[in-house]
Design an enzyme around this catalytic site. Structure first.
Site, PDB file in Angstrom:
ATOM      1  N   GLU A 129       0.826  -1.202   0.000  1.00 34.57           N
ATOM      2  CA  GLU A 129       0.000   0.000   0.000  1.00 34.57           C
ATOM      3  C   GLU A 129       0.868   1.262   0.000  1.00 34.57           C
ATOM      4  O   GLU A 129       0.542   2.254  -0.665  1.00 34.57           O
ATOM      5  CB  GLU A 129      -0.925   0.007   1.215  1.00 34.57           C
ATOM      6  CG  GLU A 129      -1.943  -1.122   1.245  1.00 34.57           C
ATOM      7  CD  GLU A 129      -1.421  -2.356   1.954  1.00 34.57           C
ATOM      8  OE1 GLU A 129      -0.176  -2.542   2.003  1.00 34.57           O
ATOM      9  OE2 GLU A 129      -2.247  -3.139   2.447  1.00 34.57           O
TER      10      GLU A 129
ATOM     11  N   PRO B 177      13.896 -15.776  -7.167  1.00 38.90           N
ATOM     12  CA  PRO B 177      12.847 -16.254  -6.255  1.00 38.90           C
ATOM     13  C   PRO B 177      12.266 -15.112  -5.435  1.00 38.90           C
ATOM     14  O   PRO B 177      12.976 -14.152  -5.094  1.00 38.90           O
ATOM     15  CB  PRO B 177      13.588 -17.265  -5.365  1.00 38.90           C
ATOM     16  CG  PRO B 177      15.009 -16.866  -5.438  1.00 38.90           C
ATOM     17  CD  PRO B 177      15.223 -16.252  -6.794  1.00 38.90           C
ATOM     18  N   ARG B 178      10.992 -15.220  -5.130  1.00 38.40           N
ATOM     19  CA  ARG B 178      10.336 -14.193  -4.326  1.00 38.40           C
ATOM     20  C   ARG B 178      11.022 -14.036  -2.978  1.00 38.40           C
ATOM     21  O   ARG B 178      11.188 -12.927  -2.465  1.00 38.40           O
ATOM     22  CB  ARG B 178       8.858 -14.553  -4.134  1.00 38.40           C
ATOM     23  CG  ARG B 178       8.076 -13.611  -3.231  1.00 38.40           C
ATOM     24  CD  ARG B 178       7.978 -12.226  -3.808  1.00 38.40           C
ATOM     25  NE  ARG B 178       7.107 -11.359  -3.025  1.00 38.40           N
ATOM     26  CZ  ARG B 178       6.970 -10.068  -3.261  1.00 38.40           C
ATOM     27  NH1 ARG B 178       7.627  -9.494  -4.237  1.00 38.40           N
ATOM     28  NH2 ARG B 178       6.170  -9.352  -2.505  1.00 38.40           N
TER      29      ARG B 178
ATOM     30  N   MET C 177      18.544  -9.397  -2.737  1.00 38.83           N
ATOM     31  CA  MET C 177      17.443  -8.463  -2.494  1.00 38.83           C
ATOM     32  C   MET C 177      17.594  -7.215  -3.357  1.00 38.83           C
ATOM     33  O   MET C 177      18.691  -6.726  -3.602  1.00 38.83           O
ATOM     34  CB  MET C 177      17.435  -8.043  -1.017  1.00 38.83           C
ATOM     35  CG  MET C 177      16.993  -9.141  -0.059  1.00 38.83           C
ATOM     36  SD  MET C 177      15.232  -9.503  -0.170  1.00 38.83           S
ATOM     37  CE  MET C 177      14.536  -8.006   0.520  1.00 38.83           C
ATOM     38  N   GLY C 178      16.437  -6.686  -3.824  1.00 33.75           N
ATOM     39  CA  GLY C 178      16.401  -5.378  -4.438  1.00 33.75           C
ATOM     40  C   GLY C 178      17.007  -5.268  -5.825  1.00 33.75           C
ATOM     41  O   GLY C 178      17.372  -4.166  -6.247  1.00 33.75           O
ATOM     42  N   GLU C 179      17.121  -6.389  -6.558  1.00 26.48           N
ATOM     43  CA  GLU C 179      17.746  -6.336  -7.880  1.00 26.48           C
ATOM     44  C   GLU C 179      16.789  -6.663  -9.022  1.00 26.48           C
ATOM     45  O   GLU C 179      17.224  -6.824 -10.164  1.00 26.48           O
ATOM     46  CB  GLU C 179      18.938  -7.273  -7.936  1.00 26.48           C
ATOM     47  CG  GLU C 179      20.104  -6.829  -7.081  1.00 26.48           C
ATOM     48  CD  GLU C 179      21.401  -7.507  -7.486  1.00 26.48           C
ATOM     49  OE1 GLU C 179      22.325  -6.793  -7.907  1.00 26.48           O
ATOM     50  OE2 GLU C 179      21.476  -8.746  -7.378  1.00 26.48           O
TER      51      GLU C 179
ATOM     52  N   ASN D 261       3.029  -8.750  -9.199  1.00 27.09           N
ATOM     53  CA  ASN D 261       2.662  -7.574  -9.982  1.00 27.09           C
ATOM     54  C   ASN D 261       3.266  -7.597 -11.391  1.00 27.09           C
ATOM     55  O   ASN D 261       4.484  -7.389 -11.549  1.00 27.09           O
ATOM     56  CB  ASN D 261       3.113  -6.313  -9.246  1.00 27.09           C
ATOM     57  CG  ASN D 261       2.570  -5.051  -9.871  1.00 27.09           C
ATOM     58  OD1 ASN D 261       1.971  -5.079 -10.941  1.00 27.09           O
ATOM     59  ND2 ASN D 261       2.777  -3.936  -9.200  1.00 27.09           N
ATOM     60  N   PRO D 262       2.455  -7.786 -12.445  1.00 28.93           N
ATOM     61  CA  PRO D 262       2.995  -7.813 -13.808  1.00 28.93           C
ATOM     62  C   PRO D 262       3.226  -6.428 -14.394  1.00 28.93           C
ATOM     63  O   PRO D 262       3.805  -6.303 -15.475  1.00 28.93           O
ATOM     64  CB  PRO D 262       1.907  -8.569 -14.594  1.00 28.93           C
ATOM     65  CG  PRO D 262       0.642  -8.212 -13.884  1.00 28.93           C
ATOM     66  CD  PRO D 262       1.004  -8.080 -12.417  1.00 28.93           C
TER      67      PRO D 262
ATOM     68  N   GLU E 245       5.164  -4.131 -13.176  1.00 28.12           N
ATOM     69  CA  GLU E 245       6.563  -3.731 -13.014  1.00 28.12           C
ATOM     70  C   GLU E 245       7.416  -4.085 -14.229  1.00 28.12           C
ATOM     71  O   GLU E 245       8.149  -3.233 -14.745  1.00 28.12           O
ATOM     72  CB  GLU E 245       7.131  -4.325 -11.730  1.00 28.12           C
ATOM     73  CG  GLU E 245       6.505  -3.732 -10.467  1.00 28.12           C
ATOM     74  CD  GLU E 245       6.987  -4.398  -9.190  1.00 28.12           C
ATOM     75  OE1 GLU E 245       7.579  -5.503  -9.289  1.00 28.12           O
ATOM     76  OE2 GLU E 245       6.779  -3.829  -8.102  1.00 28.12           O
TER      77      GLU E 245
END
EC number: 2.4.99.12
Length: 426
Positions: free
Chosen positions: A61, A264-265, A305-307, A331-332, A334
């Site tokens: 959010e 991976p998520r 992370m974050g890449e 989310n597609p 992005e």
């Protein structure tokens, strides 16, 4: 009746609420340095002039409203953003526009809520999605604070539950002067549960800027994969990597130098994914170990992370995880925002409107299973012109949808002008 009972329980349950919060603090779920904020005790002064209070429950959010927060700041308005989780607080710390303030949301007990509102005295409240708290909304309404619901969302499951408490949800939704729903389906459910002026103007998640990416790292990866056919499986969940491995082996017969990238998520799953893929006879490189894809690498696991922004910029074709073995989807928008051709499985329940619009625009393709994915990927890899058309369609669709922020700001304009007038000097 239900609200009165809720209020009495939360007012009398102070000791139990304190025990609950202490337990969360010991488990790292609360910020010990700013714990007082959860009790309505501010850690910063109220800025002078008009103040818009934006509430976003957690990370998702918060990300969706950051572009709106930026617009409000550029307009010269003070902005207070509240969230309820430590993770969201860390995330917004680096992304909030200059001058915007973050505080933790106070626990929904009348004493805490009153202390919070007494200090901040917001001129407008923007509430996101479906994080409804009876005491907070009732007290804001009692103080005649204008309230707008943005990104309003009521899932079918929540709708079924709220129908058993029509008076409570009706009282909360009836307090909003305007309800801006994410989708037409959400708008219908909000109206049915008691929302007044309900409109569907679009989804603010479309207004989120592209994910950041390190340019130097991107160039290094481009050099490593130069001359090879490759694709990306993003935000994968358990069970999906086995399907991706099957697709890779099938396609490798046709594209011998094929490289499959997996992000991976949850990065912590990287070593387990690697062990399973190696057991299948595949050559694996792990990013967390500092490894770069080499000529013989079949699978590169980016368990860092974050890449994602780097890998979306690197890849022409992106498959979105959590859509085959696990439902809901990731989310597609992005990857489409960065001009990627997007694939996803049939279980994208969290993005029903978005996925339908993407498919209709030629920006995405739904694949039913491993065989369908292999067939679709093979067709795109073998036809660069078709792939380029799909990439262009994705970028154009995303650019058009990103204009939703202008539409939402226009709808909020009367409330923003009223807040500005309240503090205008004669």
């Amino acid at each position: 009746m239900i609200y009165d009972l809720y209020r009495r329980i939360t007012d009398l349950g102070g000791p139990l609420i304190s025990l609950y919060l202490d337990n969360r603090r010991h488990r790292g779920k609360e910020d010990p340095a700013r714990f007082g904020e959860r009790l309505g005790q501010p850690s910063q002064p109220r800025p002078p002039g008009p103040l818009v209070w934006v509430h976003a429950a957690s990370v998702g959010e918060s990300l969706s409203v950051l572009p709106l927060v930026g617009r409000l700041r550029r307009r010269g308005l003070g902005v207070l953003l509240t969230t309820g989780t430590v993770t969201s607080a860390r995330m917004v710390a680096d992304r909030l526009p200059e001058g915007a303030i973050h505080q933790y949301q106070p626990v929904d007990r009348t004493a805490y809520v009153s202390a919070f509102l007494d200090h901040w005295q917001p001129d407008l409240m923007l509430w996101t999605e479906s994080d409804f708290w009876p005491n907070m909304l009732s007290e804001a309404k009692r103080r005649a604070i204008p309230m707008v619901l943005v990104q309003g969302r009521i899932s079918p499951r929540s709708y079924a539950r709220w129908r058993y408490l029509p008076d409570l949800i009706g009282k909360m939704l009836g307090g909003f002067d305007l309800c801006l729903a994410q989708t037409e389906a959400d708008a219908g459910r909000l109206r049915d549960l008691g929302g007044g002026d309900v409109r569907c103007l679009g989804n603010l998640k479309y207004a989120v800027p592209p994910l950041p990416g390190d340019e130097a790292e991107l160039e290094r990866l481009r050099a490593a994969v130069a001359g090879r056919a490759f694709w990306l499986a993003a935000s994968t969940h358990p069970g999906e990597e086995a399907i991706i491995a099957s697709v890779h082996r099938h396609l490798a017969e046709r594209f011998p130098s094929l490289l499959t990238l997996i992000v991976p998520r949850h990065p912590g799953r990287g070593p387990d994914i690697a062990r399973k893929l190696i057991a299948l006879g595949l050559s694996v490189a792990m990013r967390s170990a500092g490894e770069t894809p080499r000529a013989g690498t079949a699978i590169h696991i980016a368990d860092t992370m974050g890449e994602l922004g780097v890998f979306y910029r690197l890849s022409d074709i992106v498959f979105m995880g959590k859509s085959l073995t696990v439902g809901g989807g990731q989310n597609p928008f992005e990857p489409a925002r960065l001009g990627c051709a997007v694939l996803f499985g049939p279980r994208m329940e969290n993005f029903p409107d978005m996925t339908a619009h993407m498919v209709a625009a030629g920006a995405a393709i739904e694949v039913k299973d491993a065989d369908d994915m292999a067939k679709t990927l093979g067709a795109l890899l073998a036809d660069p012109e078709r792939l380029n058309r799909m990439k262009a369609a994705a970028a154009a669709w995303a650019e058009t949808e990103a204009e939703v922020l202008d539409v939402v700001e226009t709808a909020l304009a009367p409330f923003l002008r009223a807040a500005e007038r309240r503090h205008a000097r004669p």
